[in-house]
Design a protein around this motif. Structure first.
Motif, short mmCIF file in Angstrom:
data_model
loop_
_atom_site.label_atom_id
_atom_site.label_comp_id
_atom_site.label_asym_id
_atom_site.label_seq_id
_atom_site.Cartn_x
_atom_site.Cartn_y
_atom_site.Cartn_z
N ALA A 76 35.36 9.44 93.17
CA ALA A 76 35.11 8.00 93.05
C ALA A 76 33.72 7.65 93.59
O ALA A 76 33.00 6.83 92.99
CB ALA A 76 36.19 7.23 93.80
N ASP A 77 33.34 8.25 94.71
CA ASP A 77 32.01 7.99 95.28
C ASP A 77 30.92 8.47 94.33
O ASP A 77 29.91 7.78 94.11
CB ASP A 77 31.87 8.69 96.63
CG ASP A 77 32.59 7.96 97.74
OD1 ASP A 77 33.01 6.80 97.54
OD2 ASP A 77 32.72 8.53 98.84
N ALA A 78 31.11 9.67 93.77
CA ALA A 78 30.10 10.20 92.85
C ALA A 78 29.95 9.30 91.63
O ALA A 78 28.83 9.07 91.14
CB ALA A 78 30.50 11.62 92.43
N SER A 79 31.06 8.78 91.14
CA SER A 79 31.02 7.88 89.99
C SER A 79 30.20 6.63 90.30
O SER A 79 29.36 6.20 89.50
CB SER A 79 32.45 7.50 89.59
OG SER A 79 32.46 6.65 88.46
N ALA A 80 30.43 6.04 91.49
CA ALA A 80 29.70 4.83 91.87
C ALA A 80 28.22 5.12 92.10
O ALA A 80 27.35 4.34 91.69
CB ALA A 80 30.32 4.23 93.13
N ILE A 81 27.92 6.23 92.76
CA ILE A 81 26.53 6.55 93.08
C ILE A 81 25.74 6.90 91.82
O ILE A 81 24.59 6.48 91.64
CB ILE A 81 26.48 7.71 94.09
CG1 ILE A 81 27.07 7.27 95.43
CG2 ILE A 81 25.05 8.20 94.28
CD1 ILE A 81 27.30 8.42 96.40
N LEU A 82 26.35 7.70 90.93
CA LEU A 82 25.64 8.18 89.74
C LEU A 82 25.68 7.18 88.59
O LEU A 82 24.95 7.35 87.60
CB LEU A 82 26.26 9.50 89.29
CG LEU A 82 26.06 10.67 90.28
CD1 LEU A 82 26.96 11.85 89.90
CD2 LEU A 82 24.60 11.11 90.33
N GLY A 83 26.53 6.17 88.70
CA GLY A 83 26.60 5.18 87.64
C GLY A 83 27.26 5.69 86.38
O GLY A 83 26.99 5.20 85.28
N VAL A 84 28.10 6.70 86.51
CA VAL A 84 28.79 7.31 85.38
C VAL A 84 30.28 7.38 85.70
O VAL A 84 30.66 7.82 86.79
CB VAL A 84 28.25 8.72 85.10
CG1 VAL A 84 29.08 9.42 84.03
CG2 VAL A 84 26.78 8.66 84.67
N ASP A 85 31.12 6.97 84.77
CA ASP A 85 32.56 7.02 85.00
C ASP A 85 33.03 8.47 85.06
O ASP A 85 32.84 9.25 84.12
CB ASP A 85 33.31 6.29 83.88
CG ASP A 85 33.13 4.78 83.96
OD1 ASP A 85 32.88 4.28 85.07
OD2 ASP A 85 33.22 4.12 82.91
N LEU A 86 33.65 8.83 86.19
CA LEU A 86 34.20 10.17 86.37
C LEU A 86 35.67 10.02 86.74
O LEU A 86 36.00 9.21 87.61
CB LEU A 86 33.46 10.91 87.50
CG LEU A 86 31.94 11.09 87.34
CD1 LEU A 86 31.35 11.68 88.62
CD2 LEU A 86 31.61 11.97 86.14
#
Length: 549
Positions: free
Chosen positions: A461-471
């Motif tokens: 979830a953090d990576a999705s928010a930081i990278l701006g890509v839905d994961l």
């Protein structure tokens, strides 16, 4: 990960303490396993009976500092034994196996500053595999308007987040016109108001204002040093900045002056295949020079004793040596633990701070209590391997730092490893590798008490928010976590004086040396030369003029 100072640091420190981390990995429903299992580094696993033999040098701690010191002593014929608490060598420079990829679980790069690490790699036959990272640079993830998450590239001309050009477009993008105008007042303040600053945070706040401190400097301080900028010693994290401010008449001018001066020494490089290959090469050299390595051995005592001198020695009678006592660190309920005792004229303490300080307190009469030393921070890294084609475009460059208060984001930094290193992108193929860092100064680690599945979900979830890509969970191929619970920063205010007092006390005690990141400073570029110096002092005492040990 990076050493400082340099034009702009990467999102996380390249050297955690010289200790073996707690690591775990997951891949689908595969059982949890220790990272060291695929390739254990046992140069020789000696029995307790064998370990009672006398050595010339005993090294406590098998991180990079300990291995470098051990190897340097062994090169001149000294008999060396290394005692390591964990079951693998390397400390913060380790590996983790995820989805068929061998990845760095700790340090992933080194600073070229000083050239010492490069020289070591050349001696180890790794010079041809030294590579440069993607120059795209890192971003900053920060609070946006109305509770949203915003991101922007970190300014290219800065040091520790302090901008050399406060009115630059990239600076205004992060702190706005109001923040930039306040920061520009630094150029107008009289030089006499600067004096000699000690606290990084207090200096930035007074010269450039809260926006620069909170949005630019604090994320880097947390990502690189796991510390609040108010607690960081300016002379340690930015040597020469006080003098440069005086010469140039402002903080931003001093930063610009240092950036220009240090361009040649600010680069960060890595090793094709990962920094963990440094450990493999050091282990091979230790074996070649017949160094005894005892893993899973926790050192519990260090005392000075007298023993009979070896036959043929001119002094005869008795000699004074160090007795090092250790016990197995991995308990087997069916086996009675057998103590290991070693004697040596010289001892190198290259273990983490809490272990080394405890042994010093027992061995050095002139050393005062370590009660005044700062509490260690808790840092944990989480590595994800994902199927996410949208990340191939590297939407946040090589990674991002996260400002405090960013809504919905718990991590303090992210490295997009497969975007940063071409060799990893090639090995990963269509997969993407990202690594997130957790744990801020003065707070408990947010991952404490969470299961591996819970940590993987949070990191995704953090990576999705930081990278701006839905994961989402369907994209996750594997995850792993690496924790350090003894991250003692060398850069906090007063720590340099504490280290100097400790070094003075140790120097007065014959035959004992201390090394490691907790005394040398952050990064391999600090640790390696410090370990070499410790070994050279032993060599100077022990080796005769004709080179015979």
């Amino acid at each position: 990960m990076s050493d400082l100072p340099q034009p702009e640091p990467e999102p996380e420190p390249d050297q955690a303490p010289d200790q073996a981390p707690d690591e775990s990995a997951r891949s689908g429903d595969l059982p949890r396993h220790a990272v060291g299992e695929p390739r254990t580094h046992r140069v020789s696993q000696e029995s307790p009976e064998r370990a009672t033999a006398r050595a010339d040098v005993v090294v406590v701690g098998g991180g990079v500092a300990g291995m470098v010191a051990a190897l340097e002593c062994a090169r001149v014929g000294l008999r060396v034994t290394v005692l390591e608490r964990s079951d693998v060598l390397g400390g913060c420079v380790g590996r983790i196996e995820l989805d068929g990829l061998t990845l760095d679980s700790g340090a992933e790069s080194f600073a070229t500053r000083g050239g010492t690490v490069a020289e070591l790699l050349e001696r180890l036959g790794l010079a041809g595999d030294v590579v440069d990272p993607n120059p795209a640079g890192a971003w900053l993830t920060m609070p946006g308007l109305n509770g949203t998450v915003d991101s922007a590239p970190l300014p290219k001309t800065g040091m520790l987040g302090i901008p050399a050009n406060p009115l630059g477009d990239d600076v205004r993008r992060i702190i706005g016109w109001r923040g930039a105008s306040r920061a520009y007042l630094d150029r107008l303040m009289p030089i006499l108001t600067i004096g000699r600053a000690h606290s990084l945070g207090k200096l930035v706040r007074s010269r450039m204002g809260a926006a620069v401190l909170d949005r630019l400097v604090t994320p880097i301080s947390a990502g690189v040093y796991s510390a609040n900028p108010d607690d960081l010693d300016l002379a340690v994290v930015a040597p020469g900045l006080n003098q440069a401010m005086t010469r140039m008449g402002s903080l931003s001018g001093g930063v610009a002056d240092l950036i220009e001066e240090r361009k040649a020494g600010g680069a960060v490089r890595g090793i094709r295949g990962g920094m963990h290959r440094l450990v493999d090469a050091l282990v091979a050299e230790l074996a070649r020079f017949d160094v005894t390595v005892i893993t899973s051995a926790e050192v519990t005592g260090l005392t000075r004793v007298q023993v009979a001198a070896p036959a043929g020695e001119a002094n005869g009678g008795a000699v004074e040596v160090w007795r090092v006592t250790a016990v197995p660190s991995e308990d087997d309920p069916d086996v009675e633990p057998a103590a290991i005792e070693l004697t040596a004229i010289d001892v190198v303490l290259a273990a983490p701070a809490h272990t080394s300080l405890g042994l010093i307190g027992e061995a050095v009469d002139s050393w005062q209590s370590a009660d005044e030393w700062p509490a260690a921070a808790s840092v944990e890294l989480v590595t994800l391997v994902v199927d996410a084609p949208a990340l191939a475009a590297a939407p946040r460059g090589t990674g991002a730092l996260v400002a405090v208060g960013t809504p919905g984001v718990t991590a303090k930094a992210l490295t997009h490893s497969s975007a940063k290193w071409a060799w990893l992108a090639e090995a990963a193929g269509d997969r993407q590798v990202v690594r997130l860092s957790y744990g801020r100064a003065g707070a408990s680690n947010p991952l404490d008490g969470r299961t591996d599945d819970e940590v993987a979900a949070l990191a995704l979830a953090d990576a999705s928010a930081i990278l701006g890509v839905d994961l989402d969970a369907r994209m996750l191929r594997a995850s792993g976590r690496t924790a350090w619970r003894d991250a003692l920063s060398h850069a906090t205010i007063g720590q340099r004086d504490r280290v100097r007092a400790l070094e003075d006390a140790v120097a007065a005690e014959p035959g004992i040396e201390i090394t490691g990141s907790w005394v040398a400073g952050t990064g391999l570029a600090s640790v390696v030369p410090h370990a070499l110096e410790a070994a050279h002092r032993i060599r100077h005492r022990r080796v005769t003029a004709d080179g015979v040990a």
